[in-house]
Motif scaffolding. Structure first.
Motif, PDB file in Angstrom:
ATOM      1  N   UNK A 108       0.843  -1.194   0.000  1.00 48.72           N
ATOM      2  CA  UNK A 108       0.000   0.000   0.000  1.00 48.72           C
ATOM      3  C   UNK A 108       0.878   1.243   0.000  1.00 48.72           C
ATOM      4  N   UNK A 109       0.547   2.183  -0.864  1.00 50.43           N
ATOM      5  CA  UNK A 109       1.330   3.407  -0.990  1.00 50.43           C
ATOM      6  C   UNK A 109       0.533   4.609  -0.507  1.00 50.43           C
ATOM      7  N   UNK A 110       1.137   5.778  -0.654  1.00 47.84           N
ATOM      8  CA  UNK A 110       0.505   7.016  -0.200  1.00 47.84           C
ATOM      9  C   UNK A 110      -0.840   7.228  -0.887  1.00 47.84           C
ATOM     10  N   UNK A 111      -0.916   6.875  -2.165  1.00 46.87           N
ATOM     11  CA  UNK A 111      -2.182   6.958  -2.892  1.00 46.87           C
ATOM     12  C   UNK A 111      -2.832   5.585  -2.878  1.00 46.87           C
ATOM     13  N   UNK A 112      -3.964   5.416  -2.201  1.00 50.19           N
ATOM     14  CA  UNK A 112      -4.604   4.100  -2.124  1.00 50.19           C
ATOM     15  C   UNK A 112      -4.842   3.526  -3.514  1.00 50.19           C
ATOM     16  N   UNK A 113      -4.531   2.236  -3.665  1.00 51.50           N
ATOM     17  CA  UNK A 113      -4.641   1.602  -4.967  1.00 51.50           C
ATOM     18  C   UNK A 113      -5.698   0.533  -5.039  1.00 51.50           C
ATOM     19  N   UNK A 114      -6.671   0.591  -4.159  1.00 53.69           N
ATOM     20  CA  UNK A 114      -7.742  -0.386  -4.190  1.00 53.69           C
ATOM     21  C   UNK A 114      -7.341  -1.758  -3.680  1.00 53.69           C
ATOM     22  N   UNK A 115      -6.307  -1.790  -2.829  1.00 51.01           N
ATOM     23  CA  UNK A 115      -5.808  -3.091  -2.365  1.00 51.01           C
ATOM     24  C   UNK A 115      -6.855  -3.883  -1.581  1.00 51.01           C
ATOM     25  N   UNK A 116      -7.712  -3.179  -0.834  1.00 53.63           N
ATOM     26  CA  UNK A 116      -8.665  -3.871   0.040  1.00 53.63           C
ATOM     27  C   UNK A 116     -10.026  -4.097  -0.612  1.00 53.63           C
ATOM     28  N   UNK A 117     -10.220  -3.598  -1.813  1.00 56.44           N
ATOM     29  CA  UNK A 117     -11.521  -3.788  -2.474  1.00 56.44           C
ATOM     30  C   UNK A 117     -11.353  -4.164  -3.940  1.00 56.44           C
ATOM     31  N   UNK A 118     -10.950  -3.216  -4.773  1.00 61.68           N
ATOM     32  CA  UNK A 118     -10.881  -3.476  -6.209  1.00 61.68           C
ATOM     33  C   UNK A 118      -9.931  -4.619  -6.551  1.00 61.68           C
ATOM     34  N   UNK A 119      -8.697  -4.548  -6.041  1.00 66.73           N
ATOM     35  CA  UNK A 119      -7.739  -5.607  -6.371  1.00 66.73           C
ATOM     36  C   UNK A 119      -8.115  -6.923  -5.696  1.00 66.73           C
ATOM     37  N   UNK A 120      -8.685  -6.835  -4.516  1.00 68.08           N
ATOM     38  CA  UNK A 120      -9.137  -8.054  -3.849  1.00 68.08           C
ATOM     39  C   UNK A 120     -10.204  -8.753  -4.691  1.00 68.08           C
ATOM     40  N   UNK A 121     -11.091  -7.968  -5.299  1.00 66.38           N
ATOM     41  CA  UNK A 121     -12.134  -8.541  -6.157  1.00 66.38           C
ATOM     42  C   UNK A 121     -11.518  -9.170  -7.407  1.00 66.38           C
ATOM     43  N   UNK A 122     -10.497  -8.514  -7.969  1.00 66.48           N
ATOM     44  CA  UNK A 122      -9.818  -9.057  -9.153  1.00 66.48           C
ATOM     45  C   UNK A 122      -9.170 -10.393  -8.829  1.00 66.48           C
ATOM     46  N   UNK A 123      -8.460 -10.442  -7.705  1.00 66.35           N
ATOM     47  CA  UNK A 123      -7.767 -11.677  -7.340  1.00 66.35           C
ATOM     48  C   UNK A 123      -8.751 -12.776  -6.956  1.00 66.35           C
ATOM     49  N   UNK A 124      -9.903 -12.392  -6.425  1.00 63.77           N
ATOM     50  CA  UNK A 124     -10.942 -13.383  -6.126  1.00 63.77           C
ATOM     51  C   UNK A 124     -11.424 -14.039  -7.413  1.00 63.77           C
ATOM     52  N   UNK A 125     -11.757 -13.227  -8.416  1.00 63.14           N
ATOM     53  CA  UNK A 125     -12.228 -13.772  -9.693  1.00 63.14           C
ATOM     54  C   UNK A 125     -11.143 -14.597 -10.378  1.00 63.14           C
ATOM     55  N   UNK A 126      -9.917 -14.139 -10.263  1.00 66.78           N
ATOM     56  CA  UNK A 126      -8.798 -14.840 -10.894  1.00 66.78           C
ATOM     57  C   UNK A 126      -8.513 -16.173 -10.206  1.00 66.78           C
ATOM     58  N   UNK A 127      -8.807 -16.244  -8.900  1.00 67.54           N
ATOM     59  CA  UNK A 127      -8.587 -17.482  -8.161  1.00 67.54           C
ATOM     60  C   UNK A 127      -7.238 -17.579  -7.493  1.00 67.54           C
ATOM     61  N   UNK A 128      -6.661 -16.420  -7.135  1.00 69.79           N
ATOM     62  CA  UNK A 128      -5.374 -16.397  -6.419  1.00 69.79           C
ATOM     63  C   UNK A 128      -5.600 -16.912  -5.000  1.00 69.79           C
ATOM     64  N   UNK A 129      -4.879 -17.954  -4.610  1.00 70.82           N
ATOM     65  CA  UNK A 129      -5.141 -18.603  -3.318  1.00 70.82           C
ATOM     66  C   UNK A 129      -4.750 -17.725  -2.137  1.00 70.82           C
ATOM     67  N   UNK A 130      -3.580 -17.102  -2.191  1.00 69.67           N
ATOM     68  CA  UNK A 130      -3.110 -16.267  -1.081  1.00 69.67           C
ATOM     69  C   UNK A 130      -2.877 -14.830  -1.574  1.00 69.67           C
ATOM     70  N   UNK A 131      -3.404 -13.908  -0.813  1.00 66.14           N
ATOM     71  CA  UNK A 131      -3.259 -12.486  -1.142  1.00 66.14           C
ATOM     72  C   UNK A 131      -2.652 -11.788   0.070  1.00 66.14           C
ATOM     73  N   UNK A 132      -1.447 -11.226  -0.112  1.00 64.88           N
ATOM     74  CA  UNK A 132      -0.704 -10.579   0.968  1.00 64.88           C
ATOM     75  C   UNK A 132      -0.753  -9.065   0.759  1.00 64.88           C
ATOM     76  N   UNK A 133      -1.159  -8.344   1.801  1.00 66.12           N
ATOM     77  CA  UNK A 133      -1.181  -6.880   1.745  1.00 66.12           C
ATOM     78  C   UNK A 133      -0.224  -6.355   2.811  1.00 66.12           C
TER      79      UNK A 133
END
Length: 242
Positions: A108-133
């Motif tokens: 996570x950087x100074x400008x939020x990049x959707x790590x907790x929502x948008x990217x989480x949704x992308x990785x969910x659809x993609x089927x990534x087993x582990x997501x580290x933030x």
């Protein structure tokens, strides 16, 4: 995936290698590379894995296969270390026998990049087993913990408890530790074994070997001093008779 659809998809030679969005700070590139270099030591004899840093991942679960997701780092298992003997420009799931990354890392950087929502949704659809933030600076702002590992369970990410977090499907744990980089103390990310022991870096292993050699020399010198105190010349010991 049908052969027609696969043939209609672009090759990685046609696609950008990343999204060209500059990182906020040097750690966003440095820390994933620390994990990569450590893997090159831990899995030196394995040729069935790939760890990408700031590399575009192209997939067919989004709005357009030409629109990638670009993790700060990701790990895939069961793929070639070098694609057809060459370095990858990007990672297209359809060119990797449909192998999606088993782990993605977002910092996570100074400008939020959707790590907790948008990217989480992308990785969910993609089927990534582990997501580290990893969010060491802005976790209070974002109302999350500085280091979080999520596991995809029944189509939803569940926050894992405990650090380092052991990932049996990967065969590694991941967590933080206080290290030193170029003489400067810094929090770093690392891989761990199942017992929770951190894998040492090449620099640490070299330092450990130097320390062991120095201890052996010290013991040898102490023994020589003791022999001299007994009136025995350590450099002229009688040979053992058979």
């Amino acid at each position: 995936m049908s052969l027609d659809l696969k043939n209609a998809l672009p090759s990685t030679d046609e696609l950008p290698c990343s999204d060209d969005i500059p990182v906020d700070n040097e750690d966003q590139n440095f820390l994933p590379n620390v994990l990569l270099f450590l893997l090159q030591s831990i899995w030196a004899s394995r040729m069935d894995w790939f760890f990408g840093v700031d590399m575009a991942v192209y997939h067919t679960t989004g709005i357009n296969p030409r629109v990638p997701v670009v993790p700060d780092g990701f790990l895939s298992l069961g793929v070639e270390r070098k694609k057809n003997g060459k370095s990858r420009k990007s990672y297209a799931v359809w060119e990797e026998n449909q192998v999606v990354p088993i782990l993605t890392l977002e910092m996570v950087s100074h400008s939020p990049g959707g790590e907790y929502d948008e990217k989480m949704a992308i990785y969910t659809r993609l089927g990534v087993l582990y997501y580290v933030i990893y969010n060491p600076e802005f976790w209070r702002r974002d109302q999350h913990q500085p280091f979080e590992v999520y596991k995809l369970v029944d189509g939803n990410y569940q926050l894992q408890i405990g650090e380092p977090c052991w990932m049996p499907e990967v065969g590694l744990g991941i967590g933080r530790y206080q290290g030193v980089v170029a003489g400067i103390p810094q929090e770093l990310l690392s891989w761990y074994n199942q017992r929770g022991d951190r894998y040492l870096t090449a620099v640490e292993l070299a330092q450990q070997e130097r320390s062991r050699a120095e201890q052996e020399r010290s013991r040898a010198e102490q023994l020589a001093d003791y022999l001299r105190s007994l009136g025995i010349d350590p450099d002229n010991l009688p040979s053992k008779q058979s």
